[in-house]
Design a protein around this motif. Sequence first.
Motif, PDB file in Angstrom:
ATOM      1  N   THR A   1       0.299   5.974   6.318  1.00 18.62           N
ATOM      2  CA  THR A   1       1.231   6.373   5.399  1.00 18.62           C
ATOM      3  C   THR A   1       2.366   7.656   5.731  1.00 18.62           C
ATOM      4  O   THR A   1       2.333   8.763   4.888  1.00 18.62           O
ATOM      5  CB  THR A   1       0.567   6.972   4.349  1.00 18.62           C
ATOM      6  OG1 THR A   1      -0.799   8.161   4.699  1.00 18.62           O
ATOM      7  CG2 THR A   1      -0.695   5.834   3.443  1.00 18.62           C
ATOM      8  N   GLN A   2       1.938   7.920   7.149  1.00 17.41           N
ATOM      9  CA  GLN A   2       3.255   8.763   7.213  1.00 17.41           C
ATOM     10  C   GLN A   2       2.219  10.900   7.085  1.00 17.41           C
ATOM     11  O   GLN A   2       3.025  10.755   6.426  1.00 17.41           O
ATOM     12  CB  GLN A   2       3.780   8.921   7.108  1.00 17.41           C
ATOM     13  CG  GLN A   2       4.691   7.933   7.713  1.00 17.41           C
ATOM     14  CD  GLN A   2       5.124   7.645   9.574  1.00 17.41           C
ATOM     15  OE1 GLN A   2       5.958   8.676   9.736  1.00 17.41           O
ATOM     16  NE2 GLN A   2       4.737   6.751   9.884  1.00 17.41           N
TER      17      GLN A   2
ATOM     18  N   LYS B   1       0.395  -1.530   0.293  1.00 17.92           N
ATOM     19  CA  LYS B   1       0.062  -0.588  -0.151  1.00 17.92           C
ATOM     20  C   LYS B   1       0.965   1.220   0.425  1.00 17.92           C
ATOM     21  O   LYS B   1       0.445   2.093  -0.172  1.00 17.92           O
ATOM     22  CB  LYS B   1      -0.917  -0.159   1.335  1.00 17.92           C
ATOM     23  CG  LYS B   1      -2.394  -0.745   0.763  1.00 17.92           C
ATOM     24  CD  LYS B   1      -2.904  -0.378   1.788  1.00 17.92           C
ATOM     25  CE  LYS B   1      -4.011  -1.620   2.040  1.00 17.92           C
ATOM     26  NZ  LYS B   1      -5.116  -1.760   2.747  1.00 17.92           N
ATOM     27  N   ASN B   2       1.900   1.424   1.561  1.00 20.54           N
ATOM     28  CA  ASN B   2       3.465   2.719   0.493  1.00 20.54           C
ATOM     29  C   ASN B   2       4.351   2.032   0.714  1.00 20.54           C
ATOM     30  O   ASN B   2       4.780   1.019   0.505  1.00 20.54           O
ATOM     31  CB  ASN B   2       2.840   3.409   2.092  1.00 20.54           C
ATOM     32  CG  ASN B   2       2.297   2.780   3.064  1.00 20.54           C
ATOM     33  OD1 ASN B   2       3.388   1.943   3.391  1.00 20.54           O
ATOM     34  ND2 ASN B   2       1.029   2.810   3.944  1.00 20.54           N
ATOM     35  N   LYS B   3       5.123   2.947   0.577  1.00 26.31           N
ATOM     36  CA  LYS B   3       7.165   2.411   1.009  1.00 26.31           C
ATOM     37  C   LYS B   3       6.768   2.110   2.121  1.00 26.31           C
ATOM     38  O   LYS B   3       8.296   1.914   2.731  1.00 26.31           O
ATOM     39  CB  LYS B   3       7.794   3.997   0.365  1.00 26.31           C
ATOM     40  CG  LYS B   3       6.848   5.103   0.870  1.00 26.31           C
ATOM     41  CD  LYS B   3       8.121   6.293   0.629  1.00 26.31           C
ATOM     42  CE  LYS B   3       7.926   7.160   1.486  1.00 26.31           C
ATOM     43  NZ  LYS B   3       8.577   8.749   1.297  1.00 26.31           N
ATOM     44  N   TYR B   4       6.574   1.964   2.890  1.00 21.70           N
ATOM     45  CA  TYR B   4       6.709   2.076   4.370  1.00 21.70           C
ATOM     46  C   TYR B   4       5.866   0.302   4.690  1.00 21.70           C
ATOM     47  O   TYR B   4       5.716  -0.051   4.421  1.00 21.70           O
ATOM     48  CB  TYR B   4       5.851   2.723   6.056  1.00 21.70           C
ATOM     49  CG  TYR B   4       6.555   4.244   5.016  1.00 21.70           C
ATOM     50  CD1 TYR B   4       7.366   4.520   5.780  1.00 21.70           C
ATOM     51  CD2 TYR B   4       5.481   5.339   4.690  1.00 21.70           C
ATOM     52  CE1 TYR B   4       8.351   6.035   5.333  1.00 21.70           C
ATOM     53  CE2 TYR B   4       5.719   6.701   4.942  1.00 21.70           C
ATOM     54  CZ  TYR B   4       7.289   6.865   5.322  1.00 21.70           C
ATOM     55  OH  TYR B   4       7.684   8.530   5.407  1.00 21.70           O
TER      56      TYR B   4
ATOM     57  N   PRO C   1       3.970   2.150  13.208  1.00 19.44           N
ATOM     58  CA  PRO C   1       4.469   3.842  12.613  1.00 19.44           C
ATOM     59  C   PRO C   1       5.034   4.285  14.069  1.00 19.44           C
ATOM     60  O   PRO C   1       4.864   6.047  13.364  1.00 19.44           O
ATOM     61  CB  PRO C   1       3.417   4.124  11.492  1.00 19.44           C
ATOM     62  CG  PRO C   1       2.387   3.246  12.214  1.00 19.44           C
ATOM     63  CD  PRO C   1       2.537   1.628  13.149  1.00 19.44           C
ATOM     64  N   LEU C   2       3.324   4.763  15.419  1.00 18.44           N
ATOM     65  CA  LEU C   2       4.062   6.274  15.716  1.00 18.44           C
ATOM     66  C   LEU C   2       3.722   5.776  17.006  1.00 18.44           C
ATOM     67  O   LEU C   2       3.884   4.629  17.722  1.00 18.44           O
ATOM     68  CB  LEU C   2       2.324   6.104  15.346  1.00 18.44           C
ATOM     69  CG  LEU C   2       2.011   6.616  14.256  1.00 18.44           C
ATOM     70  CD1 LEU C   2       0.202   7.432  14.708  1.00 18.44           C
ATOM     71  CD2 LEU C   2       2.822   8.241  13.868  1.00 18.44           C
ATOM     72  N   ASN C   3       4.881   6.216  17.943  1.00 15.93           N
ATOM     73  CA  ASN C   3       4.252   6.360  19.470  1.00 15.93           C
ATOM     74  C   ASN C   3       3.660   7.154  19.798  1.00 15.93           C
ATOM     75  O   ASN C   3       3.545   8.473  19.792  1.00 15.93           O
ATOM     76  CB  ASN C   3       5.436   6.776  19.713  1.00 15.93           C
ATOM     77  CG  ASN C   3       7.704   6.523  19.354  1.00 15.93           C
ATOM     78  OD1 ASN C   3       7.079   5.039  18.860  1.00 15.93           O
ATOM     79  ND2 ASN C   3       8.249   6.454  19.054  1.00 15.93           N
ATOM     80  N   ILE C   4       3.175   6.634  21.379  1.00 13.56           N
ATOM     81  CA  ILE C   4       1.545   7.749  21.385  1.00 13.56           C
ATOM     82  C   ILE C   4       1.868   7.316  23.106  1.00 13.56           C
ATOM     83  O   ILE C   4       2.336   6.499  23.474  1.00 13.56           O
ATOM     84  CB  ILE C   4       0.555   6.456  21.135  1.00 13.56           C
ATOM     85  CG1 ILE C   4       0.369   6.583  19.631  1.00 13.56           C
ATOM     86  CG2 ILE C   4      -0.427   8.109  21.651  1.00 13.56           C
ATOM     87  CD1 ILE C   4      -1.182   6.232  19.294  1.00 13.56           C
TER      88      ILE C   4
END
Lengths: 88, 279
Positions: A69-70, A18-21, A29-32
């Motif tokens: 997708t950042q 789906k995306n480049k990552y 993908p994220l730190n929460i």
Amino acid sequence: MSDSNQASQQQDTTPKKKNKYDFSETNKPLNINLSWCKACNICIAMCPQQIFEPDRDGRPIQTRPEDCTQCTICWVHCPDFCITSTVK
Amino acid sequence: MATAEKQKSDVMLDYLIPQKKFPSVWCPGCGNGIVMGAFIRAVDKLEYDRNDIAMVSGIGCTSRMPVYLDFNSLHTMHGRALAFATGVKFAQPKMKVVVITGDGDALAIGGNHFIHACRRNIDITCILINNHTYGMTGGQGSPTTPSDAISTTTPFGNVEKHFDPCDLAKSAGASYVARGTVYHYPQLEKIITAALEHKGFSLVEVISNCHTYYGRLNKKGDAPAMLDMFKDLSVTKAKAKNMEQEELENKFVIGKMHEDNVKTEFCDEYKKIIDKQKG
């Protein structure tokens, strides 16, 4: 042209990325920062890929990390600066 | 604005005062945090030294913002933030003076200071966060509460007409006037960056959400619902030119409203007089 056609055919056989990552359950993908989160639901409502789901307290959990997708929407709209990216 | 490098996602953490206890005092989902993020990223993009920035604020929810940030800060009387900021700018003309203020703070109690700061065209950036109500004191009607809206002082609907801060500032003589919303974040960051770079009085009006009082009393929903409402109610300036006056009622025209780069700035003019008298 012929090369690009071949390349596209080859891509069709493999599962579409789906995306480049390359995010997954182990590579989030994220730190929460949940200790600053007030459960306002803005990130859950605004994410275009809907990668979050609320937990029991309404705080976001990344349930579909492979779709991220950042796009920056969640961390610029977070009023309490909880969300940061792991790659940017 | 010219720097093409992508910013890091954790850039704002460098600008927060670590001794302060986070999370902040604002309600969950308050737009003040989004504006604070936009301001920090604009300052980081312009690469200002943080000792050259003075943040001045009055009283209100929005005015808690300088407390959390690692700049020179001044927390003043209700409505008088622009008066204090004029003094700071006059004493230190090289300093970037930023005033964070709310709609009740700037337009009701400090209305007189507001129009005279615009008239002088002194080099101050004023970020006016407009949430259509007095949030801190319990949801009373403010000068920007729309007609027929319910607040705790107007329980049967507001009979007054509301102020348009952008039109007011433009006619009073401000040289940069723009309006953004907390939903349209990239535009908001651009506007704040342009306002910080502009020489002269620049007003940035930010339409923000107070779902705790304004949203709850008028049945507008929670924070994400109010952000969606701003998306539906916003009209760009180019679109608004072709629309009738009646269609534009209760809508927000967003974008740059006015820019005047010819008008002389107050500190420059005063310096000329000093040089003249010295001979």
